[in-house]
Design a protein around this motif. Sequence first.
Motif, mmCIF file in Angstrom:
data_model
loop_
_atom_site.group_PDB
_atom_site.id
_atom_site.type_symbol
_atom_site.label_atom_id
_atom_site.label_comp_id
_atom_site.label_asym_id
_atom_site.label_seq_id
_atom_site.Cartn_x
_atom_site.Cartn_y
_atom_site.Cartn_z
ATOM 1 N N HIS A 196 54.393 22.814 17.379
ATOM 2 C CA HIS A 196 55.422 23.480 16.573
ATOM 3 C C HIS A 196 54.786 24.204 15.405
ATOM 4 O O HIS A 196 53.643 23.934 15.006
ATOM 5 C CB HIS A 196 56.530 22.514 16.130
ATOM 6 N N ALA A 197 55.522 25.139 14.882
ATOM 7 C CA ALA A 197 55.014 26.021 13.837
ATOM 8 C C ALA A 197 54.969 25.329 12.479
ATOM 9 O O ALA A 197 55.664 24.338 12.235
ATOM 10 C CB ALA A 197 55.893 27.265 13.743
ATOM 11 N N GLY A 198 54.152 25.896 11.597
ATOM 12 C CA GLY A 198 54.203 25.551 10.197
ATOM 13 C C GLY A 198 55.265 26.399 9.522
ATOM 14 O O GLY A 198 55.569 27.514 9.968
ATOM 15 N N ALA A 199 55.850 25.885 8.460
ATOM 16 C CA ALA A 199 56.922 26.583 7.752
ATOM 17 C C ALA A 199 56.433 27.045 6.384
ATOM 18 O O ALA A 199 55.843 26.268 5.638
ATOM 19 C CB ALA A 199 58.132 25.677 7.601
ATOM 20 N N PRO A 326 55.588 18.774 -0.689
ATOM 21 C CA PRO A 326 54.492 19.253 0.161
ATOM 22 C C PRO A 326 54.919 20.414 1.047
ATOM 23 O O PRO A 326 56.113 20.633 1.286
ATOM 24 C CB PRO A 326 54.152 18.019 1.012
ATOM 25 N N ASP A 327 53.940 21.158 1.537
ATOM 26 C CA ASP A 327 54.195 22.149 2.569
ATOM 27 C C ASP A 327 54.337 21.439 3.905
ATOM 28 O O ASP A 327 53.842 20.328 4.102
ATOM 29 C CB ASP A 327 53.040 23.148 2.661
ATOM 30 N N MET A 328 55.025 22.087 4.852
ATOM 31 C CA MET A 328 55.169 21.536 6.198
ATOM 32 C C MET A 328 54.229 22.297 7.125
ATOM 33 O O MET A 328 54.533 23.414 7.562
ATOM 34 C CB MET A 328 56.612 21.675 6.679
ATOM 35 N N PRO A 329 53.046 21.753 7.432
ATOM 36 C CA PRO A 329 52.060 22.480 8.230
ATOM 37 C C PRO A 329 52.422 22.489 9.707
ATOM 38 O O PRO A 329 53.339 21.776 10.152
ATOM 39 C CB PRO A 329 50.770 21.693 7.981
ATOM 40 N N PRO A 330 51.697 23.283 10.529
ATOM 41 C CA PRO A 330 51.929 23.283 11.974
ATOM 42 C C PRO A 330 51.383 22.019 12.627
ATOM 43 O O PRO A 330 50.573 21.296 12.043
ATOM 44 C CB PRO A 330 51.182 24.527 12.459
ATOM 45 N N PHE A 331 51.830 21.775 13.860
ATOM 46 C CA PHE A 331 51.442 20.589 14.606
ATOM 47 C C PHE A 331 51.067 20.976 16.034
ATOM 48 O O PHE A 331 51.714 21.832 16.649
ATOM 49 C CB PHE A 331 52.598 19.584 14.649
ATOM 50 N N GLU A 332 50.027 20.318 16.562
ATOM 51 C CA GLU A 332 49.655 20.534 17.959
ATOM 52 C C GLU A 332 48.918 19.306 18.485
ATOM 53 O O GLU A 332 48.123 18.701 17.779
ATOM 54 C CB GLU A 332 48.764 21.769 18.114
ATOM 55 N N SER A 368 58.235 19.329 11.168
ATOM 56 C CA SER A 368 58.431 17.887 11.335
ATOM 57 C C SER A 368 57.312 17.134 10.635
ATOM 58 O O SER A 368 56.251 17.682 10.345
ATOM 59 C CB SER A 368 58.471 17.505 12.820
ATOM 60 N N ASP A 369 57.566 15.844 10.427
ATOM 61 C CA ASP A 369 56.551 14.989 9.815
ATOM 62 C C ASP A 369 55.389 14.706 10.746
ATOM 63 O O ASP A 369 54.373 14.136 10.331
ATOM 64 C CB ASP A 369 57.184 13.670 9.366
ATOM 65 N N ALA A 370 55.506 15.090 12.021
ATOM 66 C CA ALA A 370 54.376 14.941 12.941
ATOM 67 C C ALA A 370 53.144 15.660 12.414
ATOM 68 O O ALA A 370 52.012 15.210 12.629
ATOM 69 C CB ALA A 370 54.747 15.474 14.324
ATOM 70 N N ALA A 371 53.355 16.763 11.729
ATOM 71 C CA ALA A 371 52.229 17.523 11.184
ATOM 72 C C ALA A 371 51.460 16.701 10.156
ATOM 73 O O ALA A 371 50.220 16.715 10.138
ATOM 74 C CB ALA A 371 52.742 18.817 10.555
ATOM 75 N N HIS A 372 52.176 15.977 9.299
ATOM 76 C CA HIS A 372 51.510 15.145 8.296
ATOM 77 C C HIS A 372 50.793 13.962 8.942
ATOM 78 O O HIS A 372 49.669 13.610 8.556
ATOM 79 C CB HIS A 372 52.528 14.637 7.280
#
Length: 421
Positions: A196-199, A326-332, A368-372
């Motif tokens: 998912h993308a970062g916001a 915090p910023d919401m970064p991308p996830f992969e 999502s918090d998956a990125a963190h």
Amino acid sequence: MTDEQPVRSTEPSVRALAAGLDVARPLALLQRMVRFDSRTETPGEVQLAKWLVDYMTELGLDAWLDEVSPGRYNAIGVFKGSGRDLPGAASLLFNGHIDTNPATEGWTVDPWGAHTTDEVIYGLGVSNMKAGCASYLSAVEALLRGGFRPAADVTLTFVVGELQGGLGTVKMIEHGVRAEYFINCEPTDVQALTLHAGAFNFTVELTGVTRHLSKREESVDAIVAACALVPRLNALTFSGAADERHAEVNRCNVGVIHGALGRTLEEWRPPQIADFVRLVGTGRYAPSQSVESVLADLRRELDRLESEFPGLRAEVFPQEKVTDRPDMPPFEVSADSRIVRTLNSAYAAVRGAAQPTGAIKPCCFFGSDAAHLSKAGMEGIVCGPGGKYNTMPDERVELVDYYDLIRMHMLAIEEVCGRGN
């Protein structure tokens, strides 16, 4: 007994426990959670967190309140593993947020009434994401009642502040809560989201030249320039994507536009040409891109606009940040990773079909918090009930998705954590 003879448990298999799930308890749990008005930064957040800690404690879990800020808490619980030395057994963390969006107009049922039919349950935040939270708590409860104990720890996290950039999960990680693998239960309609993308939010300011409408030909109309700019930004795909999949999660949108006279945006003098416009937008970018590359792409569009409207000055900058947000970064995560294969296998066992997996739309545009969690070194996946009716009046979740995900969690816990008894 020889070394070749394995120790066999007399307890029912997890597959049998999942197949025989008594759905009445999970439904009652979810209804109770929906009835808490836990909108972001309201007293209901604290009330629900405390209730969850009490519920987990009564089940026999180690549970506590994790302070995010003075008077504001996450709820954390650990289903302790037996410590049995089992090859491949690893710790697993479930993650979801208990804060909800504001209530909007248009509801036809009580947002906190937990109204239920044979097919769905309604409620503010039931999709985003109390059904996800209740699914993993229900899975652990079903395993406990069935006599199952994992070899490695299962950690249940119910956080606040996800709607504020993931504040609660960031604090939880800082406080040492972590595992080797995680499942984040944001709403994906039980599909496996691996990207998912970062916001990123930004502000654009356009400064033109005002004149009375009688001299409009001498002006530089900031509103007219903004009208040319908005569709270009909304159609923008950012540069630097590593591949087509990464490019597919790009999206830009202008959500706020305000034009009038001067930086104070005086509205009382419409005979004068507007010389100032402020736009606020958001960008969605892939792991191979960055906030800096997005800003550079926006800057190129503004340079083009300035050339088309001589005398116009255009600026872009990150939207003013809220303190400590915090910023919401991308996830992969790789589709070949253990946690993805585990969830795919659980889905197949429960539903008898292949689980849709990848950059699932529209979920790939959500944060999502998956990125963190991933950034902290954990391997994980995003998969949760709800999605179709997410964040809208009469928000609801299909009960079959909720119940099936509980069963999937039960199987995933056994696969990742191992059987400790």
